[in-house]
Structure formats: structure tokens, C-alpha cells
Design a protein around this motif. Structure first.
Motif, PDB file in Angstrom:
ATOM      1  N   UNK A 135       0.847  -1.192   0.000  1.00 40.40           N
ATOM      2  CA  UNK A 135       0.000   0.000   0.000  1.00 40.40           C
ATOM      3  C   UNK A 135       0.886   1.246   0.000  1.00 40.40           C
ATOM      4  N   UNK A 136       1.878   1.251   0.889  1.00 40.18           N
ATOM      5  CA  UNK A 136       2.790   2.407   0.956  1.00 40.18           C
ATOM      6  C   UNK A 136       3.603   2.519  -0.326  1.00 40.18           C
ATOM      7  N   UNK A 137       4.134   1.380  -0.800  1.00 36.67           N
ATOM      8  CA  UNK A 137       4.946   1.421  -2.019  1.00 36.67           C
ATOM      9  C   UNK A 137       4.125   1.944  -3.200  1.00 36.67           C
ATOM     10  N   UNK A 138       2.828   1.596  -3.216  1.00 34.58           N
ATOM     11  CA  UNK A 138       1.999   2.074  -4.334  1.00 34.58           C
ATOM     12  C   UNK A 138       1.845   3.596  -4.298  1.00 34.58           C
ATOM     13  N   UNK A 139       1.985   4.180  -3.090  1.00 34.62           N
ATOM     14  CA  UNK A 139       1.874   5.638  -2.968  1.00 34.62           C
ATOM     15  C   UNK A 139       3.211   6.331  -3.285  1.00 34.62           C
ATOM     16  N   UNK A 140       4.303   5.785  -2.755  1.00 32.63           N
ATOM     17  CA  UNK A 140       5.594   6.483  -2.934  1.00 32.63           C
ATOM     18  C   UNK A 140       6.390   5.928  -4.099  1.00 32.63           C
ATOM     19  N   UNK A 141       5.906   4.848  -4.645  1.00 37.43           N
ATOM     20  CA  UNK A 141       6.654   4.168  -5.663  1.00 37.43           C
ATOM     21  C   UNK A 141       6.320   4.723  -7.031  1.00 37.43           C
ATOM     22  N   UNK A 142       6.772   4.074  -8.046  1.00 37.78           N
ATOM     23  CA  UNK A 142       6.547   4.583  -9.391  1.00 37.78           C
ATOM     24  C   UNK A 142       7.817   5.290  -9.769  1.00 37.78           C
ATOM     25  N   UNK A 143       8.896   4.583  -9.493  1.00 42.21           N
ATOM     26  CA  UNK A 143      10.244   4.981  -9.886  1.00 42.21           C
ATOM     27  C   UNK A 143      10.765   6.271  -9.247  1.00 42.21           C
ATOM     28  N   UNK A 144      10.007   7.394  -9.310  1.00 45.75           N
ATOM     29  CA  UNK A 144      10.579   8.666  -8.873  1.00 45.75           C
ATOM     30  C   UNK A 144       9.805   9.355  -7.757  1.00 45.75           C
ATOM     31  N   UNK A 145       8.759   8.720  -7.257  1.00 44.97           N
ATOM     32  CA  UNK A 145       7.926   9.429  -6.279  1.00 44.97           C
ATOM     33  C   UNK A 145       8.679   9.731  -4.983  1.00 44.97           C
ATOM     34  N   UNK A 146       9.482   8.755  -4.546  1.00 45.42           N
ATOM     35  CA  UNK A 146      10.300   8.967  -3.344  1.00 45.42           C
ATOM     36  C   UNK A 146      11.238  10.143  -3.542  1.00 45.42           C
ATOM     37  N   UNK A 147      11.830  10.188  -4.719  1.00 46.15           N
ATOM     38  CA  UNK A 147      12.762  11.276  -5.038  1.00 46.15           C
ATOM     39  C   UNK A 147      12.041  12.627  -5.057  1.00 46.15           C
ATOM     40  N   UNK A 148      10.851  12.653  -5.632  1.00 36.29           N
ATOM     41  CA  UNK A 148      10.075  13.901  -5.669  1.00 36.29           C
ATOM     42  C   UNK A 148       9.782  14.392  -4.245  1.00 36.29           C
ATOM     43  N   UNK A 149       9.353  13.468  -3.370  1.00 39.82           N
ATOM     44  CA  UNK A 149       9.094  13.822  -1.970  1.00 39.82           C
ATOM     45  C   UNK A 149      10.352  14.400  -1.332  1.00 39.82           C
ATOM     46  N   UNK A 150      11.445  13.697  -1.566  1.00 36.78           N
ATOM     47  CA  UNK A 150      12.754  14.068  -1.004  1.00 36.78           C
ATOM     48  C   UNK A 150      13.133  15.500  -1.431  1.00 36.78           C
ATOM     49  N   UNK A 151      12.938  15.815  -2.687  1.00 37.65           N
ATOM     50  CA  UNK A 151      13.247  17.160  -3.188  1.00 37.65           C
ATOM     51  C   UNK A 151      12.352  18.204  -2.512  1.00 37.65           C
ATOM     52  N   UNK A 152      11.059  17.861  -2.366  1.00 31.50           N
ATOM     53  CA  UNK A 152      10.083  18.825  -1.838  1.00 31.50           C
ATOM     54  C   UNK A 152      10.190  19.036  -0.332  1.00 31.50           C
ATOM     55  N   UNK A 153      10.980  18.188   0.342  1.00 27.11           N
ATOM     56  CA  UNK A 153      11.147  18.357   1.792  1.00 27.11           C
ATOM     57  C   UNK A 153      11.775  19.711   2.120  1.00 27.11           C
ATOM     58  N   UNK A 154      12.534  20.281   1.183  1.00 27.62           N
ATOM     59  CA  UNK A 154      13.151  21.591   1.404  1.00 27.62           C
ATOM     60  C   UNK A 154      12.171  22.752   1.234  1.00 27.62           C
ATOM     61  N   UNK A 155      11.001  22.448   0.674  1.00 25.28           N
ATOM     62  CA  UNK A 155      10.011  23.505   0.451  1.00 25.28           C
ATOM     63  C   UNK A 155       9.371  23.358  -0.915  1.00 25.28           C
ATOM     64  N   UNK A 156       8.329  24.171  -1.189  1.00 28.72           N
ATOM     65  CA  UNK A 156       7.604  24.071  -2.462  1.00 28.72           C
ATOM     66  C   UNK A 156       8.530  24.286  -3.659  1.00 28.72           C
ATOM     67  N   UNK A 157       8.221  23.611  -4.740  1.00 27.87           N
ATOM     68  CA  UNK A 157       9.003  23.780  -5.971  1.00 27.87           C
ATOM     69  C   UNK A 157       8.064  23.823  -7.173  1.00 27.87           C
ATOM     70  N   UNK A 158       8.522  24.535  -8.197  1.00 26.30           N
ATOM     71  CA  UNK A 158       7.778  24.548  -9.445  1.00 26.30           C
ATOM     72  C   UNK A 158       8.109  23.297 -10.255  1.00 26.30           C
ATOM     73  N   UNK A 159       7.220  22.964 -11.199  1.00 24.06           N
ATOM     74  CA  UNK A 159       7.416  21.774 -12.023  1.00 24.06           C
ATOM     75  C   UNK A 159       8.800  21.807 -12.703  1.00 24.06           C
ATOM     76  N   UNK A 160       9.145  22.967 -13.249  1.00 18.80           N
ATOM     77  CA  UNK A 160      10.426  23.093 -13.966  1.00 18.80           C
ATOM     78  C   UNK A 160      11.624  22.885 -13.029  1.00 18.80           C
ATOM     79  N   UNK A 161      11.494  23.349 -11.781  1.00 16.62           N
ATOM     80  CA  UNK A 161      12.574  23.165 -10.798  1.00 16.62           C
ATOM     81  C   UNK A 161      12.743  21.679 -10.448  1.00 16.62           C
TER      82      UNK A 161
END
Lengths: 109, 109
Positions: free
Chosen positions: A13-39
Motif C-alpha cells: 500500500x505504501x509502495x503504491x503511494x511512494x513508488x513509481x520509480x521517482x515518487x520517493x525522489x520527488x518527496x525528497x526534493x520537496x522536503x526543502x520547500x515548495x518547488x515549481x514543475x520546472x525546478x
């Protein structure tokens, strides 16, 4: 509950939410604060535009990301982690800590 | 380290080890003790034989599973979690706890 029983696995269940190759990475990037799609796109060079858009849509639908239009430009959108998404942080932390150790192990072997 | 920098993400490293659709589930099943390939197959009805074999091979190569031939029958093999694989348990626990909460949230919404 015996784990040998046929039952839905909460790990999946958790993997289906954070998984999909890059979702974990996206979360990790956003931990520093909001980002635009291009960023986000620039910070994850291996991801395709199409995959990024799809992941962001999925994660918004799961309730872990918030999509917000820029007040100055309606074309620009920003993504941030929702309070519910923040409950994933300990999970991401655990994934991160183990990943660092595994990298070290691979380097030293 | 700024997470906006272009750098390998440790979360990805862990996901590459436990991911692949069913690897987390396989670990979860094996937490109860060693299992034969056929037992694993039965406990995860959605998995194909081919995918199970491939996952088991990957996980053995990553050093998280141990493959052992049955002493009574050379055809039968058993899989168990290695001591190194056991270091993944807190990670799986975190994934599991969050997954349970997410299931509850989906049911109640």
C-alpha cells in the motif's frame, strides 16, 4: 495475523503511494520547500517531463502533494507536501538511512 | 547537503533493493521464517512464477536473501532473510505502519 495468509500487504500500500520509480525522489526534493514543475524537472535529470507530470498527478490524488497555481502567473504551478504527506517523512527517513548504508557497503565491498 | 542538488537519492537506492512490485511483500512473508518457492507463490496469488523467480534472484544478489537447497531434496529450495536483510526490517516496519494507516484513511473517507 500470520503473514503467510493471503491478505493485502500494507507494505505494498505504501509502495503504491511512494513508488513509481521517482515518487520517493520527488518527496525528497520537496522536503526543502515548495518547488515549481520546472525546478523539480531540473533536480531529477533522469525523469521525463511526461513521467514527472504523471507522478505529480498521482501524488496529488493520493493526498500527499498539494498543487497550487502561482498568484502572479496562472501558467506556473507549485507543488508542496501536504500535512498528510508529511506523515510519510519517517518512512522516507528510514528508506534514506538504509540507502546510505547500502551505498557505503557497495563502495567498501 | 541541499536536496535540490543533482545527486543520487538514497531513497532510490533502497527502493531499487526492495522495489520491483513484490519484493517488499516477499520480505514481509519471509519475516515469519524460511519458505519454499512454492509456499511463497501461494502466499502472493497475484505474482507470476517468472516474476517471483526473478525477484528472488535479485534479492539474493543484493545480499538480503539466502537461497538454500533442501537437504532431503536437491530440487527443493528454501529462501530466508540474511542478517544483512534483517537491517531492512525497520524500513519495512515503517512502510507497513504507514500502509495500515493509509488503508484506514481510505476506508473512512
Amino acid at each position: 495475523m500470520s503473514k503467510k495468509e493471503i491478505s493485502p500487504c500494507p507494505i505494498d500500500v505504501t509502495l503504491s503511494v511512494i513508488d513509481g520509480r521517482w515518487k520517493g525522489t520527488i518527496m525528497w526534493r520537496l522536503l526543502d520547500g515548495p518547488m515549481r514543475t520546472s525546478e523539480l524537472r531540473k533536480s531529477i535529470p533522469e525523469i521525463t517531463e511526461r513521467m514527472l507530470i504523471r507522478h505529480l498527478r498521482d501524488m496529488t490524488a493520493s493526498g500527499i502533494l498539494h498543487r497550487q497555481q502561482d498568484q502572479q502567473s496562472s501558467v506556473r504551478v507549485q507543488y508542496s507536501i501536504t500535512p498528510y504527506g508529511m506523515t510519510l517523512v519517517p518512512v522516507l527517513d528510514a528508506l534514506c538511512t538504509w540507502g546510505r548504508q547500502h551505498l557505503q557497503r557497495q563502495i567498501s565491498s
